[in-house]
Write a protein that holds these residues in place. Structure first.
Motif, PDB file in Angstrom:
ATOM      1  N   ASP A   1       0.756  -1.103   0.039  1.00 23.00           N
ATOM      2  CA  ASP A   1      -0.021   0.149  -0.094  1.00 23.00           C
ATOM      3  C   ASP A   1       0.880   1.133  -0.052  1.00 23.00           C
ATOM      4  N   ASN A   2       0.421   2.295  -0.373  1.00 25.62           N
ATOM      5  CA  ASN A   2       1.035   3.576  -0.513  1.00 25.62           C
ATOM      6  C   ASN A   2       2.421   3.522  -1.198  1.00 25.62           C
ATOM      7  N   GLU A   3       2.459   2.538  -2.231  1.00 24.30           N
ATOM      8  CA  GLU A   3       3.694   2.024  -2.755  1.00 24.30           C
ATOM      9  C   GLU A   3       4.786   3.186  -2.978  1.00 24.30           C
ATOM     10  N   ALA A   4       4.456   4.145  -3.938  1.00 26.59           N
ATOM     11  CA  ALA A   4       5.374   5.039  -4.349  1.00 26.59           C
ATOM     12  C   ALA A   4       6.014   5.919  -3.136  1.00 26.59           C
TER      13      ALA A   4
ATOM     14  N   ASN B   1      19.958   5.932   1.111  1.00 25.07           N
ATOM     15  CA  ASN B   1      21.110   6.674   0.297  1.00 25.07           C
ATOM     16  C   ASN B   1      21.064   5.646  -1.181  1.00 25.07           C
ATOM     17  N   LEU B   2      20.078   5.483  -1.868  1.00 26.33           N
ATOM     18  CA  LEU B   2      20.282   4.678  -2.770  1.00 26.33           C
ATOM     19  C   LEU B   2      20.204   5.744  -4.160  1.00 26.33           C
ATOM     20  N   ASP B   3      20.436   5.107  -5.417  1.00 33.61           N
ATOM     21  CA  ASP B   3      20.518   5.742  -6.473  1.00 33.61           C
ATOM     22  C   ASP B   3      19.122   5.492  -7.205  1.00 33.61           C
ATOM     23  N   ALA B   4      18.775   4.441  -7.119  1.00 30.72           N
ATOM     24  CA  ALA B   4      17.337   4.190  -7.564  1.00 30.72           C
ATOM     25  C   ALA B   4      16.715   2.994  -6.867  1.00 30.72           C
ATOM     26  N   ILE B   5      15.486   2.798  -6.907  1.00 29.83           N
ATOM     27  CA  ILE B   5      14.701   1.953  -6.293  1.00 29.83           C
ATOM     28  C   ILE B   5      13.812   1.165  -7.182  1.00 29.83           C
ATOM     29  N   VAL B   6      13.955  -0.134  -7.228  1.00 29.70           N
ATOM     30  CA  VAL B   6      12.736  -0.834  -8.070  1.00 29.70           C
ATOM     31  C   VAL B   6      11.570  -1.041  -7.342  1.00 29.70           C
ATOM     32  N   LEU B   7      10.363  -0.743  -7.583  1.00 35.96           N
ATOM     33  CA  LEU B   7       9.345  -0.879  -6.725  1.00 35.96           C
ATOM     34  C   LEU B   7       8.328  -2.012  -7.290  1.00 35.96           C
TER      35      LEU B   7
ATOM     36  N   LYS C   1       5.922  -6.765 -12.283  1.00 37.81           N
ATOM     37  CA  LYS C   1       5.614  -5.530 -12.965  1.00 37.81           C
ATOM     38  C   LYS C   1       6.078  -4.464 -11.910  1.00 37.81           C
ATOM     39  N   ILE C   2       6.872  -3.702 -12.390  1.00 38.66           N
ATOM     40  CA  ILE C   2       7.849  -2.797 -11.621  1.00 38.66           C
ATOM     41  C   ILE C   2       7.688  -1.186 -12.257  1.00 38.66           C
ATOM     42  N   THR C   3       8.082  -0.397 -11.320  1.00 35.42           N
ATOM     43  CA  THR C   3       8.260   1.120 -11.746  1.00 35.42           C
ATOM     44  C   THR C   3       9.646   1.521 -11.056  1.00 35.42           C
TER      45      THR C   3
ATOM     46  N   ASP D   1      16.627  11.407  -8.643  1.00 33.32           N
ATOM     47  CA  ASP D   1      16.188  12.767  -9.237  1.00 33.32           C
ATOM     48  C   ASP D   1      14.617  12.880  -9.069  1.00 33.32           C
ATOM     49  N   GLY D   2      13.866  11.997  -8.627  1.00 32.88           N
ATOM     50  CA  GLY D   2      12.492  12.140  -8.312  1.00 32.88           C
ATOM     51  C   GLY D   2      11.729  11.529  -9.352  1.00 32.88           C
ATOM     52  N   SER D   3      12.246  11.118 -10.632  1.00 37.78           N
ATOM     53  CA  SER D   3      11.542  10.532 -11.718  1.00 37.78           C
ATOM     54  C   SER D   3      11.009   9.156 -11.419  1.00 37.78           C
ATOM     55  N   ALA D   4      10.071   8.766 -12.187  1.00 42.61           N
ATOM     56  CA  ALA D   4       9.422   7.405 -11.972  1.00 42.61           C
ATOM     57  C   ALA D   4       9.172   6.701 -13.339  1.00 42.61           C
ATOM     58  N   LYS D   5       9.753   5.574 -13.721  1.00 42.36           N
ATOM     59  CA  LYS D   5       9.363   5.101 -14.803  1.00 42.36           C
ATOM     60  C   LYS D   5       8.882   3.678 -14.680  1.00 42.36           C
ATOM     61  N   PRO D   6       7.330   3.662 -15.006  1.00 43.37           N
ATOM     62  CA  PRO D   6       6.769   2.539 -15.042  1.00 43.37           C
ATOM     63  C   PRO D   6       6.792   1.551 -16.207  1.00 43.37           C
ATOM     64  N   TYR D   7       6.854   0.378 -15.757  1.00 45.67           N
ATOM     65  CA  TYR D   7       7.224  -0.755 -17.030  1.00 45.67           C
ATOM     66  C   TYR D   7       5.891  -1.735 -17.178  1.00 45.67           C
TER      67      TYR D   7
END
Ligand code: CTP
Length: 401
Positions: A331-334, A345-351, A367-369, A374-380
């Motif tokens: 829940d409240n994933e993002a 202190n990660l550079d990116a996180i795969v949700l 199914k990942i985002t 830098d605050g960007s989110a890339k859904p797949y």
């Protein structure tokens, strides 16, 4: 990408063999040198003359030429190839390849090939759906071959379903992608964590979780395929093994052991990808002998917090090192994932979210985002874990640039 590449194109006896002429033409046009090998029955479907004209090389079918006695060396061909493509691959040839039935030039060359092998199945829908075919394709996959999944559509039988050989343009695209991704991580040392950790209660019991390790193993493979030197620190995952023999596996059981192993690798690593489902707590009052039921009250377990491995590495991250985390949320994933990205202190996180069908533990899909610092989110979209691993590897490669 295909300029000057040596491609052995294996053609087997199916209606889709007519498409092999277009495939050959596209490969030659892209600058590849193509050597065609046909199975004896493939000649019933397409004339060798067509293919030898397109490639400028005689087509090989037999082990030697009958009238001259010239021997065709499957070993030399296997070494010459930068890639071998079997398209179309019938159920019969897939079965022979999976079980090493080397009774023709195509299968002997496959067994001698040191290069990556791509298999594009083509058959009727029932043959495609048969458990034998599924098992054979899975065997071929487990040996590191690349299966180019057939598409759905009208088949030679006029039935509609899955079994149409992928279009030649797409097969060429797959090869292009393969050659362009190779070497993305050449010379990079990568740490990957995977699987669950087990925290012992007594010598026979533990606290664990449902993590299968599949995602982490697929990532280790994808990075090693692209040239990385991978150390995979893995919790207990049963019989699961990396497909790429260059992945070095270090097995551990508990979170403390995982931390210890990671700290040995991290200082000299270029990046770490943390996919492990680390137990947040361990048992403080662990029993040295088996806890007995008889005459005892229900035991009380006292839990203490485990170290956060990702955060520990994050705290000692040097400029140039990359740290990638994973987050499985319900829940409240993002918001949760973004918080972890900062905290560790990660550079990116795969949700991935357990609310998405097909995502999470034990499944073969995910199914990942990907959220970045830098605050960007890339859904797949929903994909197999292998494909997701390729996406994650490509994403990390873009961070390297
Ligand atoms: N992680 C880790 N060590 C831990 C816990 C988590 O290295 N002790 C890593 C995981 O491998 C993953 C990321 O941190 O890359 C997020 O894991 P997750 O279990 O979702 O995070 P937690 O901080 O444990 O948060 P929570 O369990 O409260 O959701």
């Amino acid at each position: 990408m295909l300029q000057g590449k040596h491609i052995v194109l294996g053609i087997t006896g199916g209606i889709a063999a007519y498409k092999s002429a277009s495939l050959t033409r596209l490969l030659v046009k892209a600058g590849a040198e193509v050597q065609v090998i046909m199975t004896p029955s493939a000649r019933e479907f397409i004339a060798p003359l067509t293919l030898s004209t397109l490639t400028g090389k005689p087509v090989i079918t037999e082990f030697f030429t009958a009238n001259t006695g010239e021997w065709h060396s499957h070993v030399d061909l296997g070494l010459w190839a930068d890639a071998m493509v079997v398209a179309p691959a019938t159920a019969c040839t897939i079965g022979k390849m999976a079980h090493g039935v080397a009774d023709n030039m195509l299968v002997t060359t496959y067994l001698s090939a040191k290069a990556p092998v791509f298999v594009a199945p083509a058959m009727d829908l029932d043959m495609m759906a048969h458990p034998s075919t599924t098992a054979n394709l899975n065997l071929l996959r487990s040996y590191g071959n690349h299966i180019i999944e057939p598409a759905s559509g009208e088949l030679a039988s006029h039935l509609i379903g899955k079994g149409r050989m992928e279009e030649p343009e797409r097969i060429v695209e797959v090869l292009r992608e393969f050659f362009s991704s190779k070497g993305q991580f050449a010379g990079k040392r990568v740490l990957v964590t995977a699987g669950p950790t087990y925290e012992r209660i007594d010598p026979v019991r533990f606290i664990g979780n449902f993590s299968s390790g599949k995602m982490g193993y697929a990532i280790a493979d994808a990075l090693a395929d692209r040239g990385a030197e991978v150390v995979l620190v893995s919790g207990p995952v049963g019989e699961l093994k990396p497909r790429n023999p260059r992945v070095e596996v270090r097995k551990i059981e508990s979170a403390l052991q995982m931390l210890d192993e990671c700290q040995k690798v991290w200082p000299a690593a270029d990046m770490a990808v943390m996919t492990a489902a680390v137990a947040d707590y361990r048992v403080e009052n662990r029993a040295d002998s088996k806890i007995k039921r008889e005459g005892n009250l229900a035991p009380e377990l006292r839990l203490v917090e485990n170290p956060d491995i990702a955060a520990t590495l994050g705290a000692s991250k040097k400029p140039g090192q990359l740290l990638i985390g994973f987050a499985l949320e319900t829940d409240n994933e993002a918001a949760h994932a973004a918080n972890k990205l900062k905290r560790k202190n990660l550079d990116a996180i795969v949700l991935n979210s357990l609310r998405d069908a097909g995502a999470g533990f034990g499944t073969d899909t995910n199914k990942i985002t990907i959220l970045s610092a830098d605050g960007s989110a890339k859904p797949y979209p929903l994909k197999t874990k292998r494909e997701v691993a390729a996406d994650v590897a490509d994403f990390i490669s873009s961070l390297l640039k």
